[in-house]
Design an enzyme around this catalytic site. Structure first.
Site, PDB file in Angstrom:
ATOM      1  N   CYS A 130       0.824  -1.245  -0.031  1.00 39.40           N
ATOM      2  CA  CYS A 130       0.061   0.045  -0.075  1.00 39.40           C
ATOM      3  C   CYS A 130       0.917   1.348   0.021  1.00 39.40           C
ATOM      4  CB  CYS A 130      -0.928   0.047   1.198  1.00 39.40           C
ATOM      5  SG  CYS A 130      -0.180  -0.049   2.861  1.00 39.40           S
TER       6      CYS A 130
ATOM      7  N   HIS B  65      -1.364   1.869   7.366  1.00 34.84           N
ATOM      8  CA  HIS B  65      -1.814   1.636   6.297  1.00 34.84           C
ATOM      9  C   HIS B  65      -1.786   2.782   5.510  1.00 34.84           C
ATOM     10  CE1 HIS B  65      -4.309  -0.129   2.919  1.00 34.84           C
ATOM     11  NE2 HIS B  65      -5.152   1.001   3.102  1.00 34.84           N
TER      12      HIS B  65
END
Length: 933
Positions: free
Chosen positions: A322, A869
């Protein structure tokens, strides 16, 4: 090299353990031998890093007081068994299969790698496990560099014959031929009768036929699926993978190529590398309006209609990627880059630049951008790009989480070098400023920079700042003008830190009281003690002893010179008020345990349970009789006495009034102690009897693992600290209120004062002001003053001189030290429209238009360090609409939702700028130029 054998330190038949020095010398010799003779295929073993640090302390390789390891408990004794259980997944820890590692481990924080012979010795000495071995692989044949394949590829193998599935683990540097051998061995089939296919997303996308390429070059990623096709009766099974991969998708019509070679395929480039993309130019070197992708395997559809909106394509997460996806989405939604890479850029690819990547990174990025801006797909798997990235930037290889901003910096720099229009960089000798006007010097420096660096990245992303250094002694001023690609802005709130400390009285004056103080984040514990002294109204004859409490024990005492960055937010800090000069007295630590006071000695360790917080007081070194100790403890416990027991508890009052009081201690100039009106002769010696003592005390060690009786006459301590253990039965709980000892607050609780922080949100301009303010250089970054002829801690001032068309702003939310990482979730209020940078560019030569910027992309980071994230917000400028790119998922988002405390990197484009202006030729002073590659 010949090293001493193990027998030199310990005979094989001997049952005697090695000494710490023998262990240290043998491990050092074995490690040195392994490192000097490393070769492909050697084994390295993972060892729990915390256990390794304790072992290093035990053998004397690390001093207990070293700051860089203060985050670990001090190992006074031989460490226990090797415990690697936290490194592996619980479900993979069975004895009949190889343990599977946790996916978020980091070397130097979670594990340490040791050679095979070292592991054998450590396991022989300490036992434990589980055993985790990994192979050494050659990362570069030219430089002969080696790495340890800690995370080998985990592949899922499907068998077409019975649809069964099994897991394979193989090095990413292993060849496809080795993969075939492994499959043949496991499945008991002949290699001539099988084919192995790339089975990404349950689609047969590519047959693995090049046996000499590595599995990494074959674009096989972590947790990817492959399928085994077995020949039976001269036919090949084809039950699975029936979905065709030949779906065509329409690319955006673009201008025809005028290149002599294909960007996306065709003739090989440097080093015999062929990109092998599925989509390519047609043979007449023009872009084909209908391209096929079988290499990067993305979901696609073709219904005869063309999407109205392009650029809404996600990126598959290939395993903690990510961070990469967010950076890529921000760049592929940068309007000048979109226009540039959708045209033919082949003539600008620089395959000769020794600082570049032979053009391969630019080609891979351009091809990925084309796919993301194609119509007819929902998401792309950037496997080829990930392979290229791992090849040229090993720091981003593997499947750990990385910093998106660090990747962004690498991409911008790598794209610049691959697209540098300067094929042969001239050598330019920098001229001294010689008190010339800033405008003249800045223009000269910029021209020299452009003479060596000229690319689309320089045109759009690079600006120039002015750096001014002033010598603190002779006031010599040095001015330089340097290019920048992005601005890394510190958050003003990171300069200071709120810390909670509970203050205890070491003389029994008052109950414990929590205090909150603000200190400089990069300060030392002495700064904290100074601020705390003012806040708690410390008297002139008192001092504070700062300590950390862990598991109801004093974990460590903090020295005044210890950096505050070593104190974590979740720690519990206490400070003890003691008389000035108490370091010359005997310090008494009192720990508490709940237990039946009449329990047998054999049951002591079984039922022992520490409670409350330790108390600290001090007594004269020659006052260690039992009555003196009980009197001192009674005094420090006095504030905790419940109101209803003050009158009837005559025994406690008697002992408390009879013992030596710290108020009566006078420290002389030479550090000796004297007493005024202090006498213990009237102490009722009957108080020494357990039946009439107000509580039960024992002598113990620092871990409260033992209890020894206190002598009536003398308890001379060989050390400077006497540690006591106090029993708490129902009777003690009736007399004393222990809740005041239990309520310790952590140094800083997330969400603490969050309402105030929201009201005092940090402004982007305040971050800019902090970045540009005048500040002294650090002790490790001294400047050599040409006038003083020595290094000086000069003051430095930055000013923005030339602003780029694309302004990238990095908010420095993360701070790092060797064993500590912090993230600041401060909300930064940044403008989306009309960011006016006029106040910061007063010296820049610029056009008639003011430097006004519009936000078009944001990289976000959610969560804490390691397990966080990344995602990205990006604006489709032509549509004037915002979208959230969260890996493969793309969704519409309102403009009012863009500002969040998770914003990490901001992307602005200057209003009114040309989207892709070609830079002009820079004239360079040839008198200062020599031919130099």
């Amino acid at each position: 090299m010949t090293i001493p054998s193990a027998e030199g330190f310990l005979e094989t038949a001997s049952c005697l353990p090695c000494t710490a020095e023998e262990e240290r010398d043998l491990v050092a010799a074995l490690t040195r031998e392994a490192e000097e003779n490393v070769k492909d295929g050697d084994l390295r073993y993972l060892v729990s890093h915390s256990w390794w640090v304790n072992w290093q302390r035990y053998v004397g390789l690390i001093s207990p007081g070293e700051n860089d390891v203060d985050m670990f408990p001090q190992a006074q004794n031989r460490p226990g068994e090797i415990d690697n259980s936290k490194l592996v997944l619980e479900e993979s820890s069975s004895a009949d299969e190889e343990p599977e590692l946790q996916r978020t481990l980091r070397e130097g924080e979670d594990y340490t790698l040791v050679p095979q012979d070292v592991w054998r010795k450590l396991h022989e000495w300490y036992k434990g496990g589980p055993e985790i071995s990994r192979k050494v692989i050659c990362d570069s044949l030219t430089s002969k560099s080696y790495i340890v394949d800690v995370y080998p590829l985990c592949l899922k193998l499907f068998d077409e014959r019975d649809s069964s599935e099994r897991i394979l683990r193989i090095s990413r540097k292993a060849t496809v031929h080795e993969l075939y051998n492994l499959v043949c061995s496991l499945m008991s089939v002949e290699q001539s009768k099988i084919h192995i296919w790339d089975y990404y997303q349950k689609v047969k996308s590519k047959k693995l036929t090049n046996l000499n390429e590595t599995v990494e070059e074959a674009q096989l990623m972590m947790d990817q699926e492959i399928i085994l096709e077995v020949k039976a009766d001269d036919t090949w099974c084809s039950d699975l993978g029936a979905r065709s991969t030949n779906n065509e998708l329409a690319l955006i019509p673009v201008e025809p190529s005028v290149s002599s070679f294909s960007i996306a395929g065709g003739p090989m480039l440097s080093n015999g590398f062929s990109p092998g993309f599925g989509s390519s130019f047609s043979r007449d070197n023009s872009f084909s309006p209908s391209l096929r992708d079988t290499e990067d395997g993305y979901s696609s559809f073709s219904n005869g209609k063309q999407d109205v909106i392009h650029g809404l394509c996600g990126l598959h997460n290939l395993g903690n990627t990510c961070f990469m996806s967010s950076a890529i989405q921000s760049l592929v939604h940068t309007p000048p880059l979109v226009e540039y890479f959708l045209k033919d850029y082949s003539q600008e690819i620089n395959t000769e630049n020794p600082l570049g990547l032979q053009g391969e990174l630019a080609i891979a990025f351009g091809e990925l951008l084309r796919k993301l801006w194609s119509s007819g797909q929902t998401s792309v798997a950037p496997r080829l790009f990930k392979t290229k990235l791992s090849r040229f930037a090993p720091q981003f290889s593997g499947y750990n989480q990385h910093d998106s901003q660090e990747l962004l910096a690498f991409l911008l720099d790598g794209l610049h070098e691959d697209l540098n229009r300067v094929k042969k960089k001239p050598y330019i000798e920098a001229k001294d400023a010689d008190d010339r006007p800033d405008e003249e010097l800045a223009e000269e420096c910029w021209n020299y920079h452009k003479a060596r660096n000229d690319s689309i990245i320089v045109d759009k992303f690079q600006g120039q700042y002015k750096s001014t250094l002033v010598c603190p002694d002779c006031k010599k001023i040095s001015v330089t003008f340097d290019p920048f690609m992005y601005l890394s802005l510190p958050l003003p709130s990171t300069v200071t830190r709120m810390m909670n400390v509970t203050v205890f009285s070491g003389t029994g004056d008052i109950l414990p009281m929590p205090y909150t103080v603000k200190v400089q984040k990069n300060g030392v514990c002495g700064d904290l003690v100074k601020s705390l002294s003012v806040t708690c109204c410390l008297r002139s004859n008192e001092m504070l002893l700062l300590a950390e409490v862990y598991d109801h024990q004093i974990y460590r005492y903090w020295n005044l010179a210890d950096p505050l960055i070593h104190i974590k937010d979740e720690d519990k800090l206490v400070a003890y008020k003691l008389p000035v000069g108490s370091e010359n007295l005997l310090r008494v630590e009192i720990m508490h345990r709940t237990v039946d006071r009449y329990i047998s000695e054999s049951m002591f360790n079984i039922t022992r349970k520490l409670i409350g917080s330790p108390l600290v007081t001090c007594i004269p070194n020659d006052s260690t009789r039992k009555s003196d100790i009980y009197a001192a403890v009674s005094a420090v416990l006095a504030p905790f006495v419940r109101a209803k027991v003050h009158s009837p508890d005559e025994t406690a009052a008697k002992v408390n009034s009879s013992g030596p009081s710290l108020d009566g201690i006078v420290l002389t100039d030479n550090g000796t102690t004297g007493e005024k009106d202090v006498s213990t002769s009237n102490v009722d010696e009957a108080a020494a009897d357990d039946e009439v003592l107000p509580f039960q005390l024992w002598l113990t060690d620092e871990k409260a693992n033992k209890r020894d009786p206190i002598d009536v006459d003398s308890n001379c301590a060989s050390r400077s600290i006497m540690r006591l253990l106090m029993d708490w039965s129902d009777r003690e709980h009736e007399v004393y209120d222990i809740k005041y000892m239990d309520e310790l607050s952590v140094v800083f609780k997330p969400g603490f004062m969050s309402k105030k922080n929201r009201q005092e949100a940090v402004n982007l301009f305040s971050c800019m002001d902090t970045f540009l303010k005048d500040e002294p250089l650090g002790p490790d970054d001294m400047w050599y003053c040409p006038r003083c002829k020595e290094h000086k801690q000069a003051s430095k001032k930055l000013d923005l001189w030339r602003l780029p068309e694309i302004l990238v702003v990095h908010l420095k939310r993360f701070s790092y030290s060797r064993y500590m990482k912090n993230k600041l979730d401060t909300f930064v209020n940044f403008p989306i429209h009309d960011l006016d940078m006029s106040r910061y560019s007063n010296h820049s030569a610029r056009s008639d238009q003011p430097p006004i910027y519009e936000l078009y992309a944001v990289i976000n980071h959610y969560g804490g360090m390691g397990g966080g994230h990344y995602s990205a917000y990006a604006k489709l400028v032509e549509e004037n609409s915002w979208y959230h790119f969260d890996d493969s998922h793309v969704s519409s988002v309102g403009e009012e939702e863009i500002r969040t405390p998770s914003a990490y990197v901001l992307f602005y484009q200057r209003v009114g700028s040309n989207s892709c202006r070609v830079s002009k030729v820079i004239t360079v002073d040839t008198d200062m130029v020599d031919s130099h590659p």
